[in-house]
Design an enzyme around this catalytic site. Structure first.
Site, PDB file in Angstrom:
ATOM      1  N   ILE A  14       0.832  -1.215   0.000  1.00 44.00           N
ATOM      2  CA  ILE A  14       0.000   0.000   0.000  1.00 44.00           C
ATOM      3  C   ILE A  14       0.859   1.253   0.000  1.00 44.00           C
ATOM      4  O   ILE A  14       0.481   2.279  -0.591  1.00 44.00           O
ATOM      5  CB  ILE A  14      -1.001   0.006   1.191  1.00 44.00           C
ATOM      6  CG1 ILE A  14      -2.116   1.010   0.922  1.00 44.00           C
ATOM      7  CG2 ILE A  14      -0.318   0.287   2.520  1.00 44.00           C
ATOM      8  CD1 ILE A  14      -2.937   0.729  -0.290  1.00 44.00           C
ATOM      9  N   SER A  36      12.166   0.844   6.816  1.00 41.98           N
ATOM     10  CA  SER A  36      11.658  -0.432   6.338  1.00 41.98           C
ATOM     11  C   SER A  36      12.836  -1.401   6.339  1.00 41.98           C
ATOM     12  O   SER A  36      13.927  -1.045   5.881  1.00 41.98           O
ATOM     13  CB  SER A  36      11.081  -0.254   4.924  1.00 41.98           C
ATOM     14  OG  SER A  36      10.081  -1.199   4.650  1.00 41.98           O
ATOM     15  N   ARG A  37      12.604  -2.616   6.860  1.00 40.14           N
ATOM     16  CA  ARG A  37      13.723  -3.537   7.029  1.00 40.14           C
ATOM     17  C   ARG A  37      14.291  -4.010   5.707  1.00 40.14           C
ATOM     18  O   ARG A  37      15.496  -4.190   5.556  1.00 40.14           O
ATOM     19  CB  ARG A  37      13.274  -4.746   7.861  1.00 40.14           C
ATOM     20  CG  ARG A  37      12.774  -4.396   9.252  1.00 40.14           C
ATOM     21  CD  ARG A  37      11.918  -5.498   9.815  1.00 40.14           C
ATOM     22  NE  ARG A  37      10.834  -5.860   8.888  1.00 40.14           N
ATOM     23  CZ  ARG A  37       9.952  -6.809   9.103  1.00 40.14           C
ATOM     24  NH1 ARG A  37      10.002  -7.519  10.217  1.00 40.14           N
ATOM     25  NH2 ARG A  37       9.013  -7.076   8.215  1.00 40.14           N
ATOM     26  N   LYS A  90      -5.246   1.992   7.813  1.00 40.32           N
ATOM     27  CA  LYS A  90      -6.342   1.244   8.410  1.00 40.32           C
ATOM     28  C   LYS A  90      -5.953  -0.229   8.497  1.00 40.32           C
ATOM     29  O   LYS A  90      -5.154  -0.673   7.659  1.00 40.32           O
ATOM     30  CB  LYS A  90      -7.661   1.415   7.648  1.00 40.32           C
ATOM     31  CG  LYS A  90      -7.604   1.191   6.147  1.00 40.32           C
ATOM     32  CD  LYS A  90      -7.306  -0.133   5.519  1.00 40.32           C
ATOM     33  CE  LYS A  90      -8.012  -1.377   5.945  1.00 40.32           C
ATOM     34  NZ  LYS A  90      -7.637  -2.532   5.037  1.00 40.32           N
ATOM     35  N   ASP A 168     -10.023  -7.452   6.864  1.00 42.65           N
ATOM     36  CA  ASP A 168      -9.070  -6.418   6.445  1.00 42.65           C
ATOM     37  C   ASP A 168      -9.679  -5.582   5.318  1.00 42.65           C
ATOM     38  O   ASP A 168      -9.710  -4.357   5.416  1.00 42.65           O
ATOM     39  CB  ASP A 168      -7.724  -7.030   6.033  1.00 42.65           C
ATOM     40  CG  ASP A 168      -6.769  -5.952   5.557  1.00 42.65           C
ATOM     41  OD1 ASP A 168      -6.117  -5.328   6.415  1.00 42.65           O
ATOM     42  OD2 ASP A 168      -6.707  -5.690   4.345  1.00 42.65           O
TER      43      ASP A 168
HETATM   44  P1  NAP Z   1       2.587  -5.416   3.086  1.00 41.22           P
HETATM   45  O1  NAP Z   1       2.690  -5.413   1.603  1.00 41.22           O
HETATM   46  O2  NAP Z   1       2.857  -6.670   3.829  1.00 41.22           O
HETATM   47  O3  NAP Z   1       3.539  -4.245   3.578  1.00 41.22           O
HETATM   48  C1  NAP Z   1       3.749  -3.964   4.944  1.00 41.22           C
HETATM   49  C2  NAP Z   1       5.237  -3.667   5.142  1.00 41.22           C
HETATM   50  O4  NAP Z   1       5.436  -3.442   6.536  1.00 41.22           O
HETATM   51  C3  NAP Z   1       6.132  -4.812   4.761  1.00 41.22           C
HETATM   52  O5  NAP Z   1       6.571  -4.692   3.422  1.00 41.22           O
HETATM   53  C4  NAP Z   1       7.275  -4.745   5.756  1.00 41.22           C
HETATM   54  O6  NAP Z   1       8.369  -4.019   5.195  1.00 41.22           O
HETATM   55  C5  NAP Z   1       6.736  -3.924   6.920  1.00 41.22           C
HETATM   56  N1  NAP Z   1       6.577  -4.737   8.134  1.00 41.22           N
HETATM   57  C6  NAP Z   1       6.965  -4.374   9.380  1.00 41.22           C
HETATM   58  N2  NAP Z   1       6.672  -5.330  10.269  1.00 41.22           N
HETATM   59  C7  NAP Z   1       6.105  -6.338   9.585  1.00 41.22           C
HETATM   60  C8  NAP Z   1       5.604  -7.608   9.964  1.00 41.22           C
HETATM   61  N3  NAP Z   1       5.619  -8.008  11.241  1.00 41.22           N
HETATM   62  N4  NAP Z   1       5.085  -8.393   8.995  1.00 41.22           N
HETATM   63  C9  NAP Z   1       5.052  -7.991   7.715  1.00 41.22           C
HETATM   64  N5  NAP Z   1       5.512  -6.793   7.300  1.00 41.22           N
HETATM   65  C10 NAP Z   1       6.043  -5.965   8.234  1.00 41.22           C
HETATM   66  O7  NAP Z   1       1.136  -4.947   3.544  1.00 41.22           O
HETATM   67  P2  NAP Z   1       0.181  -3.881   2.841  1.00 41.22           P
HETATM   68  O8  NAP Z   1      -0.752  -4.541   1.893  1.00 41.22           O
HETATM   69  O9  NAP Z   1       0.954  -2.738   2.359  1.00 41.22           O
HETATM   70  O10 NAP Z   1      -0.732  -3.493   4.103  1.00 41.22           O
HETATM   71  C11 NAP Z   1      -0.231  -2.676   5.127  1.00 41.22           C
HETATM   72  C12 NAP Z   1      -1.418  -1.981   5.762  1.00 41.22           C
HETATM   73  O11 NAP Z   1      -2.084  -1.224   4.746  1.00 41.22           O
HETATM   74  C13 NAP Z   1      -2.449  -2.942   6.347  1.00 41.22           C
HETATM   75  O12 NAP Z   1      -2.962  -2.450   7.539  1.00 41.22           O
HETATM   76  C14 NAP Z   1      -3.538  -2.974   5.285  1.00 41.22           C
HETATM   77  O13 NAP Z   1      -4.824  -3.195   5.840  1.00 41.22           O
HETATM   78  C15 NAP Z   1      -3.448  -1.578   4.720  1.00 41.22           C
HETATM   79  N6  NAP Z   1      -3.972  -1.482   3.362  1.00 41.22           N
HETATM   80  C16 NAP Z   1      -3.604  -2.403   2.394  1.00 41.22           C
HETATM   81  C17 NAP Z   1      -4.172  -2.338   1.129  1.00 41.22           C
HETATM   82  C18 NAP Z   1      -3.831  -3.311   0.012  1.00 41.22           C
HETATM   83  O14 NAP Z   1      -4.496  -3.301  -1.027  1.00 41.22           O
HETATM   84  N7  NAP Z   1      -2.819  -4.168   0.144  1.00 41.22           N
HETATM   85  C19 NAP Z   1      -5.116  -1.334   0.836  1.00 41.22           C
HETATM   86  C20 NAP Z   1      -5.412  -0.393   1.814  1.00 41.22           C
HETATM   87  C21 NAP Z   1      -4.845  -0.481   3.070  1.00 41.22           C
HETATM   88  P3  NAP Z   1       9.863  -4.416   5.642  1.00 41.22           P
HETATM   89  O15 NAP Z   1       9.959  -5.910   5.629  1.00 41.22           O
HETATM   90  O16 NAP Z   1      10.727  -3.737   4.619  1.00 41.22           O
HETATM   91  O17 NAP Z   1      10.040  -3.855   7.034  1.00 41.22           O
END
Ligand code: NAP
Length: 308
Positions: A14, A36-37, A90, A168
């Site tokens: 996101i 970011s890690r 969110k 979610d």
């Molecule tokens: P994501 O792709 O997994 O990205 C989250 C990032 O956070 C990871 O790339 C990771 O980066 C970091 N991170 C830190 N601690 C972590 C852990 N314990 N486990 C996994 N990642 C961790 O997730 P996302 O889809 O962007 O979603 C993140 C948030 O945005 C959620 O709350 C989701 O509800 C919201 N959101 C997502 C979307 C969608 O379409 N995907 C839409 C709207 C809102 P590093 O490894 O580099 O630290």
């Protein structure tokens, strides 16, 4: 006023899809650091963690937390303690109760805490709210069905405790519902389908009501292939109001009332800049409370294991 110097925490899906372009397109805010890690951006200061960023002395005014909901509380508490404004993706946290101390910390430090609900910034949400403030809703049906493999590829956190599973995306529907209805709703029943290898549901039905007897039924699924469904249909005396495409389009008995280009995240950052300038916070926990209540009241059904 000089622009807000923002650090983005958690450079994942996101953050890349929505936050980076929205920040670049918003006046009054600029990206100066990433924590970011496993990911970084050319030309932007990089740190593995928020703690390292704060310890470095890098000049920032605010953080946007784009990490999974589990662990977001600790990051927000750290940032507020360091005197930074905080924008939360969110859902705002993994529990409802962890938000109270954050609201208090923001008040004490005089900083802005913004719990974003991106779907509330979808263009047809305000027209739907305005319509329903004049024409009473008689019944509501939410159909929120999407393909987890498309929107959350390989994300394990979503299936862990606090990850919410199908809620979610479905919390986006609840964020819209709680914004457009004239009265507060509460959960009256739910059924949650848990894959045998997951700690979060992959499908659910939720029933809600308001004090006037309005009934809301939500049908939620994370295994929808083909066309995706992000629809809220409201029966009224004037016809069926349909808020579709996640809040982008509004029709009444098929006649288009509103269909504007999507700009949810740009509007989120515009609002954040305004909140900081005005010294205010914006935290509404109603959607997360409804999800928590669905977990409290929901009948659990065990279903086949889920594999990406
Ligand atoms: P994501 O792709 O997994 O990205 C989250 C990032 O956070 C990871 O790339 C990771 O980066 C970091 N991170 C830190 N601690 C972590 C852990 N314990 N486990 C996994 N990642 C961790 O997730 P996302 O889809 O962007 O979603 C993140 C948030 O945005 C959620 O709350 C989701 O509800 C919201 N959101 C997502 C979307 C969608 O379409 N995907 C839409 C709207 C809102 P590093 O490894 O580099 O630290």
């Amino acid at each position: 006023m000089s622009p807000i110097r923002l650090a983005l925490v958690g450079l994942g899906k996101i953050a890349r899809d929505q936050h980076l372009p929205a920040i670049a397109a918003t006046e009054g805010i600029e990206l100066v650091a990433v924590a970011s890690r496993n990911a970084s951006l050319d030309g932007v200061a990089h740190f593995a963690t928020l703690a390292e960023l704060l310890a470095s002395g890098e000049a920032i005014d605010a953080v946007a937390l784009c990490t999974p909901p589990q662990g977001r509380h600790d990051l927000a508490a750290l940032a507020l303690k360091a005197g930074k404004h905080v924008l939360l993706e969110k859902p705002p946290g993994a529990t409802v109760s962890e938000l109270g101390p954050l609201v208090a910390a923001a008040e004490v430090s005089g900083r802005t805490l913004f719990a974003t609900w991106h779907s509330r910034f979808a263009p047809a949400v305000e027209p739907a709210r305005a319509f329903l403030s004049e024409v009473a809703p008689r019944a509501v049906t939410i159909t929120w069905k999407e393909d987890v493999r498309v929107w959350h590829p390989g994300q394990r956190w979503i299936w862990e405790p606090g990850g919410l599973g199908v809620f979610d995306p479905a919390i986006n529907a609840l964020s819209i519902l709680t914004a457009i209805l004239p009265r507060a709703v509460f959960v009256t029943g739910a059924e949650l389908s848990f894959p045998s290898n997951c700690a979060a549901p992959i499908a659910a039905t939720v029933d809600l009501a308001d004090a006037g007897g309005l009934k809301v039924h939500a049908d939620l699924d994370f295994l929808q292939t083909g066309p995706q469904s992000w629809d809220i249909a409201v029966e009224t005396d004037r016809g069926t109001l349909l808020l579709s495409h996640g809040g982008a389009k509004l029709t009444l008995d098929g006649q288009v009332l509103s269909a504007q280009p999507e700009a949810e995240y740009q509007n989120i950052y515009k609002h954040f800049v305004e909140l900081v300038a005005e010294g205010r916070s914006d935290v509404d926990l109603a959607p997360l409370q409804l999800v928590a209540d669905a977990f409290l009241l929901g009948r659990r059904v065990d279903v086949a294991p889920f594999h990406d």
